[in-house]
Motif scaffolding. Structure first.
Motif, PDB file in Angstrom:
ATOM      1  N   ALA A 335       0.860  -1.180   0.000  1.00  0.00           N
ATOM      2  CA  ALA A 335       0.000   0.000   0.000  1.00  0.00           C
ATOM      3  C   ALA A 335       0.895   1.229   0.000  1.00  0.00           C
ATOM      4  CB  ALA A 335      -0.897  -0.010   1.227  1.00  0.00           C
ATOM      5  N   LEU A 336       0.580   2.181  -0.870  1.00  0.00           N
ATOM      6  CA  LEU A 336       1.423   3.366  -1.001  1.00  0.00           C
ATOM      7  C   LEU A 336       0.934   4.472  -0.072  1.00  0.00           C
ATOM      8  CD1 LEU A 336       1.680   3.498  -4.895  1.00  0.00           C
ATOM      9  CD2 LEU A 336       3.370   2.605  -3.290  1.00  0.00           C
ATOM     10  N   SER A 337       1.890   5.146   0.570  1.00  0.00           N
ATOM     11  CA  SER A 337       1.524   6.321   1.355  1.00  0.00           C
ATOM     12  C   SER A 337       1.632   7.561   0.484  1.00  0.00           C
ATOM     13  CB  SER A 337       2.424   6.449   2.575  1.00  0.00           C
ATOM     14  OG  SER A 337       3.770   6.558   2.168  1.00  0.00           O
ATOM     15  N   SER A 338       2.422   7.452  -0.591  1.00  0.00           N
ATOM     16  CA  SER A 338       2.574   8.573  -1.516  1.00  0.00           C
ATOM     17  C   SER A 338       2.566   8.029  -2.935  1.00  0.00           C
ATOM     18  CB  SER A 338       3.910   9.265  -1.243  1.00  0.00           C
ATOM     19  OG  SER A 338       4.252  10.070  -2.353  1.00  0.00           O
ATOM     20  N   LEU A 339       1.996   8.785  -3.853  1.00  0.00           N
ATOM     21  CA  LEU A 339       1.972   8.351  -5.252  1.00  0.00           C
ATOM     22  C   LEU A 339       3.197   8.852  -5.997  1.00  0.00           C
ATOM     23  CD1 LEU A 339      -1.777   9.032  -5.973  1.00  0.00           C
ATOM     24  CD2 LEU A 339      -0.689   6.910  -5.268  1.00  0.00           C
ATOM     25  N   ASP A 340       4.021   9.587  -5.272  1.00  0.00           N
ATOM     26  CA  ASP A 340       5.203  10.172  -5.874  1.00  0.00           C
ATOM     27  C   ASP A 340       6.373   9.199  -5.750  1.00  0.00           C
ATOM     28  OD1 ASP A 340       6.524  12.088  -7.194  1.00  0.00           O
ATOM     29  OD2 ASP A 340       6.825  13.423  -5.479  1.00  0.00           O
ATOM     30  N   VAL A 341       6.135   7.950  -6.063  1.00  0.00           N
ATOM     31  CA  VAL A 341       7.191   6.942  -5.982  1.00  0.00           C
ATOM     32  C   VAL A 341       7.387   6.332  -7.358  1.00  0.00           C
ATOM     33  CG1 VAL A 341       6.813   6.429  -3.550  1.00  0.00           C
ATOM     34  CG2 VAL A 341       5.563   5.152  -5.280  1.00  0.00           C
ATOM     35  N   PRO A 342       8.607   5.863  -7.645  1.00  0.00           N
ATOM     36  CA  PRO A 342       8.891   5.388  -9.004  1.00  0.00           C
ATOM     37  C   PRO A 342       8.480   3.942  -9.276  1.00  0.00           C
ATOM     38  CG  PRO A 342      10.890   5.388  -7.687  1.00  0.00           C
ATOM     39  CD  PRO A 342       9.811   5.922  -6.804  1.00  0.00           C
ATOM     40  N   VAL A 343       8.198   3.683 -10.538  1.00  0.00           N
ATOM     41  CA  VAL A 343       8.050   2.312 -11.027  1.00  0.00           C
ATOM     42  C   VAL A 343       9.436   1.682 -11.025  1.00  0.00           C
ATOM     43  CG1 VAL A 343       7.605   0.959 -13.119  1.00  0.00           C
ATOM     44  CG2 VAL A 343       6.061   2.827 -12.484  1.00  0.00           C
ATOM     45  N   THR A 344       9.542   0.467 -10.483  1.00  0.00           N
ATOM     46  CA  THR A 344      10.829  -0.223 -10.519  1.00  0.00           C
ATOM     47  C   THR A 344      10.699  -1.493 -11.359  1.00  0.00           C
ATOM     48  OG1 THR A 344      10.335  -1.478  -8.523  1.00  0.00           O
ATOM     49  CG2 THR A 344      11.444   0.644  -8.224  1.00  0.00           C
ATOM     50  N   LYS A 345      11.800  -2.215 -11.463  1.00  0.00           N
ATOM     51  CA  LYS A 345      11.801  -3.429 -12.293  1.00  0.00           C
ATOM     52  C   LYS A 345      10.803  -4.466 -11.794  1.00  0.00           C
ATOM     53  CE  LYS A 345      16.713  -2.808 -13.303  1.00  0.00           C
ATOM     54  NZ  LYS A 345      18.085  -3.282 -12.961  1.00  0.00           N
ATOM     55  N   GLY A 346      10.441  -4.380 -10.517  1.00  0.00           N
ATOM     56  CA  GLY A 346       9.528  -5.378  -9.948  1.00  0.00           C
ATOM     57  C   GLY A 346       8.087  -4.916  -9.838  1.00  0.00           C
ATOM     58  N   THR A 347       7.768  -3.740 -10.346  1.00  0.00           N
ATOM     59  CA  THR A 347       6.396  -3.220 -10.205  1.00  0.00           C
ATOM     60  C   THR A 347       5.488  -3.831 -11.264  1.00  0.00           C
ATOM     61  OG1 THR A 347       7.348  -1.119  -9.488  1.00  0.00           O
ATOM     62  CG2 THR A 347       5.002  -1.123 -10.003  1.00  0.00           C
ATOM     63  N   SER A 348       4.701  -4.819 -10.870  1.00  0.00           N
ATOM     64  CA  SER A 348       3.860  -5.499 -11.848  1.00  0.00           C
ATOM     65  C   SER A 348       2.523  -4.793 -12.036  1.00  0.00           C
ATOM     66  CB  SER A 348       3.627  -6.940 -11.412  1.00  0.00           C
ATOM     67  OG  SER A 348       3.268  -6.962 -10.050  1.00  0.00           O
ATOM     68  N   GLY A 349       2.120  -4.005 -11.048  1.00  0.00           N
ATOM     69  CA  GLY A 349       0.825  -3.348 -11.187  1.00  0.00           C
ATOM     70  C   GLY A 349       0.668  -2.182 -10.244  1.00  0.00           C
ATOM     71  N   VAL A 350      -0.296  -1.353 -10.573  1.00  0.00           N
ATOM     72  CA  VAL A 350      -0.739  -0.290  -9.673  1.00  0.00           C
ATOM     73  C   VAL A 350      -2.235  -0.508  -9.513  1.00  0.00           C
ATOM     74  CG1 VAL A 350      -1.059   2.186  -9.328  1.00  0.00           C
ATOM     75  CG2 VAL A 350       1.036   1.330 -10.428  1.00  0.00           C
ATOM     76  N   LEU A 351      -2.640  -0.793  -8.285  1.00  0.00           N
ATOM     77  CA  LEU A 351      -4.030  -1.166  -8.043  1.00  0.00           C
ATOM     78  C   LEU A 351      -4.702  -0.079  -7.221  1.00  0.00           C
ATOM     79  CD1 LEU A 351      -6.319  -3.288  -7.917  1.00  0.00           C
ATOM     80  CD2 LEU A 351      -5.133  -4.294  -5.970  1.00  0.00           C
ATOM     81  N   VAL A 352      -5.780   0.452  -7.758  1.00  0.00           N
ATOM     82  CA  VAL A 352      -6.486   1.535  -7.072  1.00  0.00           C
ATOM     83  C   VAL A 352      -7.806   0.990  -6.521  1.00  0.00           C
ATOM     84  CG1 VAL A 352      -7.408   3.863  -7.279  1.00  0.00           C
ATOM     85  CG2 VAL A 352      -5.443   3.176  -8.677  1.00  0.00           C
ATOM     86  N   LEU A 353      -7.913   0.965  -5.201  1.00  0.00           N
ATOM     87  CA  LEU A 353      -9.100   0.381  -4.572  1.00  0.00           C
ATOM     88  C   LEU A 353      -9.977   1.465  -3.962  1.00  0.00           C
ATOM     89  CD1 LEU A 353      -7.408  -2.621  -2.744  1.00  0.00           C
ATOM     90  CD2 LEU A 353      -8.857  -2.740  -4.769  1.00  0.00           C
ATOM     91  N   PRO A 354     -11.272   1.416  -4.247  1.00  0.00           N
ATOM     92  CA  PRO A 354     -12.185   2.374  -3.621  1.00  0.00           C
ATOM     93  C   PRO A 354     -12.505   1.957  -2.186  1.00  0.00           C
ATOM     94  CG  PRO A 354     -13.401   0.933  -5.087  1.00  0.00           C
ATOM     95  CD  PRO A 354     -11.961   0.496  -5.161  1.00  0.00           C
ATOM     96  N   GLU A 355     -13.128   2.880  -1.468  1.00  0.00           N
ATOM     97  CA  GLU A 355     -13.455   2.640  -0.064  1.00  0.00           C
ATOM     98  C   GLU A 355     -14.207   1.318   0.129  1.00  0.00           C
ATOM     99  OE1 GLU A 355     -12.540   4.440   2.614  1.00  0.00           O
ATOM    100  OE2 GLU A 355     -13.600   3.023   3.904  1.00  0.00           O
ATOM    101  N   GLU A 356     -15.152   1.075  -0.771  1.00  0.00           N
ATOM    102  CA  GLU A 356     -15.954  -0.137  -0.649  1.00  0.00           C
ATOM    103  C   GLU A 356     -15.064  -1.370  -0.818  1.00  0.00           C
ATOM    104  OE1 GLU A 356     -19.015  -0.520  -3.557  1.00  0.00           O
ATOM    105  OE2 GLU A 356     -19.677  -2.395  -2.679  1.00  0.00           O
ATOM    106  N   GLY A 357     -15.094  -2.240   0.128  1.00  0.00           N
ATOM    107  CA  GLY A 357     -14.313  -3.465   0.008  1.00  0.00           C
ATOM    108  C   GLY A 357     -12.965  -3.390   0.679  1.00  0.00           C
ATOM    109  N   VAL A 358     -12.546  -2.197   1.090  1.00  0.00           N
ATOM    110  CA  VAL A 358     -11.272  -2.097   1.796  1.00  0.00           C
ATOM    111  C   VAL A 358     -11.509  -2.387   3.279  1.00  0.00           C
ATOM    112  CG1 VAL A 358      -9.504  -0.482   2.574  1.00  0.00           C
ATOM    113  CG2 VAL A 358     -10.204  -0.492   0.196  1.00  0.00           C
ATOM    114  N   ILE A 359     -10.694  -3.261   3.824  1.00  0.00           N
ATOM    115  CA  ILE A 359     -10.839  -3.623   5.232  1.00  0.00           C
ATOM    116  C   ILE A 359      -9.916  -2.733   6.059  1.00  0.00           C
ATOM    117  CG2 ILE A 359     -10.629  -5.472   6.922  1.00  0.00           C
ATOM    118  CD1 ILE A 359     -12.665  -6.237   4.910  1.00  0.00           C
ATOM    119  N   HIS A 360     -10.458  -2.092   7.042  1.00  0.00           N
ATOM    120  CA  HIS A 360      -9.613  -1.264   7.897  1.00  0.00           C
ATOM    121  C   HIS A 360      -8.959  -2.134   8.965  1.00  0.00           C
ATOM    122  CE1 HIS A 360     -10.706   2.722   6.299  1.00  0.00           C
ATOM    123  NE2 HIS A 360     -11.702   2.017   5.802  1.00  0.00           N
TER     124      HIS A 360
END
Lengths: 435, 347
Positions: A335-360
């Motif tokens: 889980a990212l705390s900032s979106l200002d981070v780079p794609v690296t050789k191991g970054t297979s995806g960027v997953l954006v989850l809405p509030e619904e379905g996220v478990i706190h």
């Protein structure tokens, strides 16, 4: 039934249709590129460029800092404007090289060698090493190291991992559809390097078109078999894949090479082909930008060092009520705390989850000993016991329950009806005791 | 800009980031729903008193849990449904005759509820930490404290408002005291006996009499994946084998396993009491041993003990062993034993 697999595992909703039909497209070249000097398991790189220096695309800018390491290369041409610590997707500060893109896309070091298969195994391995190739499934282990087993380990099979068992992700799937020939060529190179005549490509059965494509590409290639695997998470975990494909179990604390296998991701095989044929270093990769929270899910060919926020923008930005952005898949991603981070050789995806379905995380209850986690643990552990012991600070006891055999696939936390943060507790315990 | 605005609100937590829809409370409420057929059968045969007793247990359990947690200043867990489930099970394990005012015995369900929820569950640390099945400890306490009141069995009657039903003995009581011949005499013949036992038209605790209604609920849990087959099958299987071998008059291998399986609390115990997650082993192979232990102990008590029925004590005894069984049957770590193929590689 009848398909090759392993014992245990779970069936999370795969959600792959969000991005499965979107062909790989080139991401817009960003103006600023931040390339971390540590994008892999092992020692960080040492910078070999200085601030103000002009670099070409494909030029090595960081040299390996040890045996278990991989060089990094400029993914654009331009000027080095900073060498400093920047946050990576895991939230750590990593020494990174910042390049201002001159948008000229000037390459260096590319050379087409159509007769690459005539090279010796060592020459090919040297190319893989020089290209800075790491495992592209997520763990980012330097590929050349995996291809250099000690002499006493007899390797007899190379397995390509096309399982892509993480929900949502379709990067490997698109690669298999669009680059099937290149992947097979990459597998041939890998087989030559480790000196084996058996190669498998394991693909989950929910990708029948990818299986057909790969079979077509592998047709007539001696020793290469495409294998359909049962759809089950974590089918793409190295040990589970080996079990499913060749029926061998990697013993605890051992490596695939201990059972004679080398496993590489299909994306890695593609990079291996590009390195062997064109001398192209690993400077870009396919990133699936997806999730219910993104406007236009896509599979982007993104340059290493692109910012995740740029990719999100290119996919139309967020929908409303975004709660979480994950680098990687939903089961093992960060889980990212900032979106200002780079794609690296191991970054297979960027997953954006809405509030619904996220478990706190704070909403969890006591273990009710239902045994679901024990049923599904692919490693045959008792996650319930480990989590309870870790919660009580009984870390040594947790170790006796196989703490260090856990590779944190997250299946237990997925099925837990009490929503216990089992992976978090496992990591806590691992940090408190020696293996 | 949009992205920057969002950044401050991003949730950061450890993977996995998706979880199944199953929750503890959904499990508890599902088990409660699965008990409804058996409960309704009890109401049908024992009248409104069955409702009163069960309601008293459910309300008492919920109130005691809430009060206790308030006193020790902990968050209320009544919403997770486990206290209600305990109350429902406790009520179904009591005779409807307890709803009586001369002599006054209506306090028994209340005190049993206190023992179940506060002593057996909360004092041991709450849900997940209790060693013994709360409902069964509640019932055991009541049986030992009020042995007479807890063994007054009404004759089942479909006359719904009958408050003064005649008392009688349970089939197992008859079997124990007077033997199988008398049992057959009371119920006519073997088929009639089976029929009464299957439908629940016989004396017994409120929710234990209808084998068919319990089976419906049990199969619902099985097919929904809330329980596995291991405990019910090994429980009933071992009890049947024991009944067949030792249950006959004189000669071995002449007992009637069917009568034992569908009488007393056997079905309710095997499907709903022994399968309680917290107090049974969580390793499936261990559950087979656990269930078999329950079945064997039940039959030893039934055939050789002082009580006509042994399900409750059998489960409580096996509850003690659950942690030990889990330890003994700890699952095999992947790759821990070298497979044949791994050996071949070595060569």
């Amino acid at each position: 039934m009848g398909l090759a697999t392993f014992r245990g595992g779970i069936h999370p909703p795969d959600k792959k249709t969000l991005s499965a039909n979107s062909p790989i497209t080139e991401a817009k070249p960003p103006k600023i590129i931040v390339i971390p000097l540590s994008q892999h398991a092992g020692a960080p790189c040492k910078p070999v460029v200085s601030i103000g220096q002009e670099v070409k695309k494909g030029e090595m800018i960081g040299e390996p800092g040890g045996f278990v390491s991989a060089p990094v290369h400029a993914s654009v041409s331009g000027k080095v404007i900073a060498i400093a610590e920047f946050m990576n997707a895991m939230g750590r500060m990593v020494n990174s090289i910042v390049i201002e893109n001159d948008m000229k896309e000037e390459w260096t070091g590319l050379k087409d060698s159509p007769d690459y298969m005539n090279l010796s195994a060592d020459e090919l391995k040297e190319k893989v090493k020089a290209a800075g190739i790491v495992g592209m499934g997520g763990a980012a282990f330097p590929a050349a190291v995996k291809l250099s087993p000690p002499k006493e380990k007899k390797i007899d099979v190379v397995i390509l991992n096309g399982a892509e068992c993480e929900p949502y992700l379709t990067a490997d799937y698109r690669m298999m559809l669009e680059k099937s020939r290149e992947i097979v060529e990459g597998l041939k190179v890998l087989m030559k390097i480790v000196g084996v005549d058996k190669g498998y490509i394991g693909i989950e059965n929910n990708k029948p078109d990818a299986i057909a494509k790969m079979q077509e590409a592998a047709h007539g290639a001696p020793g290469i078999v495409v294998m359909a695997l049962e759809v089950k998470y974590p089918q793409g975990a190295e040990k589970m894949l080996i079990k499913a494909v060749v029926g061998r179990e990697v013993p605890p604390r051992s490596l695939p090479m201990d059972v004679g296998a080398v496993v590489q991701n299909v994306g890695t095989a593609y990079a291996v082909y590009e390195a062997a044929r064109f001398g192209k270093p690993l400077i870009e990769r396919v990133v699936t930008v997806t999730g219910e929270g993104i406007k236009e899910p896509k599979n982007l060919m993104a340059k290493v060092g692109s910012r995740i926020s740029d990719l999100i923008e290119e996919c139309g930005g967020f929908r409303d009520d975004v709660a979480k952005v994950v680098a990687g898949g939903p089961m093992m991603g960060f889980a990212l705390s900032s979106l200002d981070v780079p794609v690296t050789k191991g970054t297979s995806g960027v997953l954006v989850l809405p509030e619904e379905g996220v478990i706190h995380a704070e909403e969890f209850g006591p273990c009710i000993r239902c045994g679901r986690c024990i049923d599904i643990c692919a490693m045959g552990l008792m996650p319930s016991m480990i989590s309870v012991l870790a919660e009580k600070g009984m870390y040594e006891e947790a170790k006796e329950y196989g703490l260090f055999d856990c590779f944190e696939c997250g299946s237990c936390a997925f099925v837990c009806p009490s929503k216990r943060p089992i992976v978090q507790l496992v990591r806590l315990a691992k940090s408190m005791v020696k293996p | 800009m949009e992205a920057t605005k969002k950044e401050h609100q991003l949730l950061v937590s450890v993977s996995p980031h998706v979880k199944s829809e199953e929750t503890t409370s959904r499990i508890m409420w599902s088990v409660s729903i699965a008990l409804l057929p058996a409960f309704l059968a009890g109401v049908y045969f024992f009248g409104p008193r069955a409702v009163f007793i069960t309601a008293l247990c459910i309300i008492s359990c919920a109130v005691f849990e809430k009060l206790y947690l308030k006193i020790v200043d902990k968050q209320s867990t009544v919403g997770d449904g486990s206290a209600v489930l305990t109350g429902l099970l406790l009520g179904m394990n009591m005779p409807a005759s307890l709803w009586s005012f001369s002599p006054f015995t209506a306090h028994v369900p209340v005190i049993a509820s206190f023992i179940a929820v506060v002593i057996t569950k909360q004092l041991f640390g709450g849900l997940g930490f209790n060693v013994f099945n709360p409902a069964l400890i509640g019932r055991a306490f009541a049986l030992i404290s009020w042995p007479k009141a807890m063994t007054i069995w009404n004759e089942p009657t479909a006359a719904f408002m009958a408050m003064d039903a005649k008392t009688t003995a349970t089939p197992l009581g008859i079997l124990k005291e007077e033997g199988v011949a008398k049992l057959l005499e009371v119920f006519g013949d073997k088929m009639s006996l089976y029929q009464h036992l299957l439908t629940g038209n016989r004396a017994g605790s409120i929710g234990e009499t209808s084998a068919i209604a319990i089976l419906i609920g049990g199969l619902f849990l099985l097919f929904r994946g809330y329980i596995s087959w291991h405990i019910p099958v090994s429980f009933l299987g071992s009890a049947a084998v024991m009944a067949w071998i030792f249950g006959g008059k004189g000669a071995l291998f002449s007992g009637d396993p069917i009568v034992h399986l569908i009488s007393g609390g056997m079905m309710l115990g095997a499907w709903f009491m022994a399968t309680d997650y917290v107090t049974s082993p969580s390793v499936r192979r261990g559950q087979i041993l656990f269930g078999a232990g329950c079945g064997v102990l039940t039959m030893i008590i039934r055939l050789k003990g002082g009580f006509p029925e042994g399900v409750m004590f059998a489960i409580l005894i096996m509850n003690c062993f659950a942690p030990l069984i889990d330890r003994g049957f700890r699952s095999k770590v992947f790759g821990a034993v070298k497979t044949a193929t791994a050996k071949e590689i070595k060569k």
